[in-house]
Scaffold this motif. Structure first.
Motif, mmCIF file in Angstrom:
data_model
loop_
_atom_site.group_PDB
_atom_site.id
_atom_site.type_symbol
_atom_site.label_atom_id
_atom_site.label_comp_id
_atom_site.label_asym_id
_atom_site.label_seq_id
_atom_site.Cartn_x
_atom_site.Cartn_y
_atom_site.Cartn_z
ATOM 1 N N ALA A 195 0.783 -1.144 0.031
ATOM 2 C CA ALA A 195 -0.058 0.118 -0.048
ATOM 3 C C ALA A 195 1.014 1.113 -0.068
ATOM 4 O O ALA A 195 1.105 2.022 1.098
ATOM 5 C CB ALA A 195 -0.904 0.032 1.218
ATOM 6 N N PRO A 196 1.346 1.376 -0.920
ATOM 7 C CA PRO A 196 2.704 2.712 -1.097
ATOM 8 C C PRO A 196 1.745 3.978 -0.920
ATOM 9 O O PRO A 196 0.807 4.218 -1.521
ATOM 10 C CB PRO A 196 3.123 2.424 -2.809
ATOM 11 C CG PRO A 196 1.981 1.714 -3.356
ATOM 12 C CD PRO A 196 1.493 0.963 -2.379
ATOM 13 N N VAL A 197 2.418 4.937 -0.351
ATOM 14 C CA VAL A 197 1.570 6.225 -0.003
ATOM 15 C C VAL A 197 2.179 7.183 -1.249
ATOM 16 O O VAL A 197 3.435 7.091 -1.741
ATOM 17 C CB VAL A 197 2.216 7.029 1.249
ATOM 18 C CG1 VAL A 197 1.873 8.430 1.164
ATOM 19 C CG2 VAL A 197 1.484 6.227 2.434
ATOM 20 N N ASN A 233 7.102 9.574 8.906
ATOM 21 C CA ASN A 233 7.867 8.984 8.053
ATOM 22 C C ASN A 233 9.018 7.956 8.378
ATOM 23 O O ASN A 233 10.102 8.426 8.716
ATOM 24 C CB ASN A 233 8.307 10.078 7.051
ATOM 25 C CG ASN A 233 9.262 9.868 5.839
ATOM 26 O OD1 ASN A 233 9.635 8.701 5.626
ATOM 27 N ND2 ASN A 233 10.024 11.043 5.410
ATOM 28 N N ALA A 234 8.851 6.899 8.161
ATOM 29 C CA ALA A 234 9.900 5.847 8.636
ATOM 30 C C ALA A 234 10.300 4.939 7.463
ATOM 31 O O ALA A 234 10.215 3.670 7.375
ATOM 32 C CB ALA A 234 9.354 4.948 9.690
ATOM 33 N N THR A 235 10.712 5.697 6.099
ATOM 34 C CA THR A 235 10.623 4.863 5.199
ATOM 35 C C THR A 235 12.271 4.691 4.687
ATOM 36 O O THR A 235 12.626 4.462 3.560
ATOM 37 C CB THR A 235 10.094 5.733 4.010
ATOM 38 O OG1 THR A 235 10.588 7.052 4.041
ATOM 39 C CG2 THR A 235 8.650 5.712 4.023
ATOM 40 N N ASP A 241 12.133 11.151 -0.260
ATOM 41 C CA ASP A 241 11.160 11.043 -0.962
ATOM 42 C C ASP A 241 9.845 11.458 -0.483
ATOM 43 O O ASP A 241 8.885 12.076 -1.106
ATOM 44 C CB ASP A 241 10.851 9.772 -2.025
ATOM 45 C CG ASP A 241 12.216 9.362 -2.904
ATOM 46 O OD1 ASP A 241 13.125 10.335 -2.983
ATOM 47 O OD2 ASP A 241 12.273 7.983 -3.370
ATOM 48 N N VAL A 242 9.791 10.998 0.675
ATOM 49 C CA VAL A 242 8.423 11.199 1.389
ATOM 50 C C VAL A 242 8.565 12.555 1.923
ATOM 51 O O VAL A 242 7.338 13.330 1.945
ATOM 52 C CB VAL A 242 7.998 10.204 2.526
ATOM 53 C CG1 VAL A 242 7.034 10.346 3.463
ATOM 54 C CG2 VAL A 242 7.879 8.787 1.863
ATOM 55 N N ARG A 243 9.562 12.950 2.358
ATOM 56 C CA ARG A 243 9.976 14.619 2.613
ATOM 57 C C ARG A 243 9.542 15.403 1.719
ATOM 58 O O ARG A 243 8.973 16.435 1.732
ATOM 59 C CB ARG A 243 11.347 14.651 3.509
ATOM 60 C CG ARG A 243 11.493 14.349 4.728
ATOM 61 C CD ARG A 243 12.838 14.440 5.614
ATOM 62 N NE ARG A 243 13.029 16.087 5.347
ATOM 63 C CZ ARG A 243 14.139 16.469 5.809
ATOM 64 N NH1 ARG A 243 15.231 15.713 5.901
ATOM 65 N NH2 ARG A 243 14.468 17.991 5.451
ATOM 66 N N VAL A 260 26.633 -5.588 0.723
ATOM 67 C CA VAL A 260 26.216 -7.109 0.071
ATOM 68 C C VAL A 260 27.050 -8.129 1.082
ATOM 69 O O VAL A 260 27.772 -8.141 1.765
ATOM 70 C CB VAL A 260 27.173 -7.224 -1.322
ATOM 71 C CG1 VAL A 260 27.277 -8.605 -1.700
ATOM 72 C CG2 VAL A 260 26.426 -6.207 -2.180
ATOM 73 N N HIS A 261 25.987 -9.405 0.808
ATOM 74 C CA HIS A 261 26.495 -10.465 1.582
ATOM 75 C C HIS A 261 26.387 -11.759 0.594
ATOM 76 O O HIS A 261 25.672 -11.724 -0.324
ATOM 77 C CB HIS A 261 25.328 -10.942 2.828
ATOM 78 C CG HIS A 261 25.429 -9.928 4.064
ATOM 79 N ND1 HIS A 261 25.000 -8.918 3.992
ATOM 80 C CD2 HIS A 261 26.054 -10.007 5.053
ATOM 81 C CE1 HIS A 261 25.047 -8.204 4.967
ATOM 82 N NE2 HIS A 261 25.809 -9.134 5.796
ATOM 83 N N VAL A 262 26.983 -12.649 0.981
ATOM 84 C CA VAL A 262 26.859 -14.101 0.006
ATOM 85 C C VAL A 262 26.994 -15.067 0.905
ATOM 86 O O VAL A 262 27.388 -15.186 2.005
ATOM 87 C CB VAL A 262 28.265 -14.140 -0.943
ATOM 88 C CG1 VAL A 262 28.187 -13.062 -1.838
ATOM 89 C CG2 VAL A 262 29.454 -14.424 -0.143
#
Ligand SMILES: Cc1cc2nc3c(=O)[nH]c(=O)nc-3n(C[C@H](O)[C@H](O)[C@H](O)COP(=O)(O)OP(=O)(O)OC[C@H]3O[C@@H](n4cnc5c(N)ncnc54)[C@H](O)[C@@H]3O)c2cc1C
Length: 551
Positions: A195-197, A233-235, A241-243, A260-262
């Motif tokens: 559910a994107p704002v 805003n906890a994005t 982008d939300v700001r 990165v992890h492997v």
């Protein structure tokens, strides 16, 4: 009504009025939703993808003080991190487990440099004194043989001895999910994934009145107006982008750093705990960590500046080589890309540096967090760590209380001693953990009996769903019924970790797991095939961009 079912949540999001709307379902947003709901605020949370599909499923999975932050003289940060580590061990013992760490000491002619040994010893004493010791064991110096017992392929030519110290680990995606479920099921928050704002709404005086989210991310017409007195805003890395939706211009306050992890088979790099190994010609270390309940270990992380797209950052061949070379430099394992069974890449939401920090490497940037209130009533929380999510949430909801002008006594934070859903201390009981279904206890805690119950009349649901991995059909059903899984990727990448542990097995399993999910999620045969094809295509893309073969 089911308190953790997406359709029910969407209906309530449209119909009800909220005190707090949290945007973002990573560990930070889920933590904020739990904190706000448990203080009695009517709380909603919306996530644009799946819970933890951003950074919170792609961490090193450590709940730790951060030994290296002591080198950066961030004593207060380490102290806070270690206090939070202890709270997580107490409040979620089914999800967070102690983990010993080995620091191998190398030297010449069987002698380790006194300066090196002393500096580790001092740092480890400080770590214990700053709160590390609360885990129940203090650090210790160990012999070369003890070090080899934990990481047998260590190169014996230069290995002299080692140190052991103690931190903790968690499955990051499951911890995030547990927070969202605790907020919803035990404290009444209304929570929805996918559910994107897209817009923040304001009243005539310019103050925020809520947000518009999409009920179907692929349909711009599926707008859902959510009314709330405050928006959080906890994005994470998307916070700017939300700001920008609120402030009208992009603040460029985040400097994303890619890590990165492997995953490799444990028979190629055996390690029964975690080990800290130096990276040649780079003044940093990486970890080798055993994956619980499997014959796998993972290596990570890289730490590089990142300017690409924020959705699904790619692991590149040089990232893989960096990690394999670091391991090969101190072991006789001779790992190659052919050994890699899974990869993941995440973006750290680091606060952009200012002044003299501008030229610093991302690994030297602070892991602190900030909470900022806009004049319109949008509260943004950025930075921080998985380990410190609870404190971040507390500081954020304190700002909500101030913004609403409410009493800080009546609305005091309750999460310090709050058990997370499924709380069970059985994981600390060797007898309980010797039982046939111990693995379920370590993932579902007190809910494990309910997961197993799904297989009562269908014993085939206790069979593994993917070769070389322990996950079962019962867990797939539980993910769909109780954990709001909506796609095959939700099940194979986050409710289980098959996709990042054994990517090729997960691809092979995709069609049968999609068939298992179909009746649960109302998919017809064509939709199930589509889901499987989409999952396979995305894993193939990840493997190919990392320079790995599909076979
Ligand atoms: C490689 C790596 C290793 C790490 N290792 C550790 C570790 O071992 N221990 C530790 O403590 N920390 C670690 N961290 C840090 C930790 O993982 C992060 O600090 C934490 O996961 C950030 O969580 P978050 O909720 O702030 O961000 P995210 O998890 O990214 O959550 C933000 C969410 O917001 C959603 N969103 C964005 N825009 C919108 C919108 N418009 N509408 C709705 N939703 C939206 C996103 O989809 C995303 O799910 C590591 C980080 C990385 C990258």
């Amino acid at each position: 009504m089911h308190r953790f079912r997406r359709e029910d949540s969407l209906r309530r999001l449209a119909d009800e009025d909220f005190d707090v709307l949290v945007i973002g379902g990573g560990i930070t947003g889920a933590g904020v939703a739990l904190d706000a709901a448990s203080r009695g605020f009517k709380t909603a949370l919306v996530e644009k993808g799946d819970f933890a599909s951003g950074t919170s499923s792609k961490s090193s999975k450590m709940v730790h003080g951060g030994l290296r932050y002591l080198q950066q003289r961030e004593f207060r940060l380490v102290y806070e991190n270690l206090a939070e580590r202890q709270r997580l061990l107490d409040n979620a013992p089914h999800l967070v487990a102690p983990l010993p760490f080995l620091i191998p000491l190398f030297g010449r002619d069987g002698v380790v440099s006194k300066t090196v040994a002393r500096s580790y010893s001092t740092a480890l004493w400080l770590y214990d004194l700053t709160g590390g010791i609360r885990i129940g064991s203090r650090h210790q110096r160990v012999s070369k043989q003890d070090a080899l017992a934990h990481l047998p392929t260590l190169n014996t030519a230069h290995l002299v001895a080692g140190f052991l110290y103690f931190d903790a680990r968690a499955d990051d995606a499951r911890l995030t999910l547990a927070l969202a479920r605790t907020a919803a099921i035990e404290h009444g928050a209304v929570v929805a994934n996918y559910a994107p704002v897209t817009t923040l709404t304001t009243g005539p005086d310019g103050t925020t009145t809520g947000a518009i989210a999409l009920a179907d991310p692929s349909d711009p017409a599926s707008e859902l107006a959510i009314r709330a007195r405050v928006v959080v805003n906890a994005t994470g890395v998307w916070a700017d982008d939300v700001r920008a939706l609120d402030e009208g211009s992009h603040p460029h306050s985040i400097r994303p750093a890619k890590g990165v992890h492997v995953t490799v088979p444990a028979d190629r790099l055996p390690c029964d705990i975690a080990a800290v190994i130096p990276v040649p010609k780079d003044r940093r270390s990486i970890f080798v960590v055993s994956w619980p309940d499997s014959d796998l270990v993972y290596l990570g992380t890289t730490d590089t500046d990142y300017t690409g797209p924020l959705d699904n950052p790619a692991c590149e061949p040089e990232d893989v080589d960096y990690l394999l070379e670091a391991a090969n430099n101190v072991t006789t394992s001779k790992l190659t890309r052919a050994d890699v069974t899974g990869v993941w890449a995440g973006l750290r939401p680091l606060l952009a540096p200012s002044g003299k920090e501008l030229s610093e490497r991302t690994s030297d940037l602070s892991r602190r967090h900030t909470v900022r209130s806009s004049p319109h009533g949008v509260i943004t929380v950025t930075g921080g760590k998985l380990t410190t999510y609870r404190k971040m949430a507390q500081d954020t909801v304190d700002a909500v209380v101030r913004h609403l002008g409410e009493s800080s006594t009546a609305r005091r934070c309750l999460t310090k001693d709050m058990h997370l859903i499924g709380y069970s201390r059985a994981t600390r009981d060797p007898v309980a953990m010797a039982g046939p279904h111990a693995r379920f206890v370590g993932r579902y805690g007190s809910e494990s009996a309910a997961v197993l119950e799904l297989a009562r009349d269908r014993p085939e649901l206790l069979e593994p769903i993917a070769e070389g991995l322990p996950y079962t059909g019962a867990e797939v059903l539980w993910a769909a019924r109780e954990e709001m899984a909506q796609t095959l990727d939700d099940v194979l990448a986050r409710r289980t970790r098959a996709g990042i542990q054994r990517a090729r097995s997960a691809m092979h399993a995709a069609p049968s797991v999609a068939r298992l999910l179909a009746p649960e999620l109302g998919w017809d045969a064509a939709r199930a095939d589509e889901e499987a094809a989409r999952f396979v295509a995305s894993v193939e893309k990840d493997l190919l961009s990392a320079g790995l073969s599909l076979l």
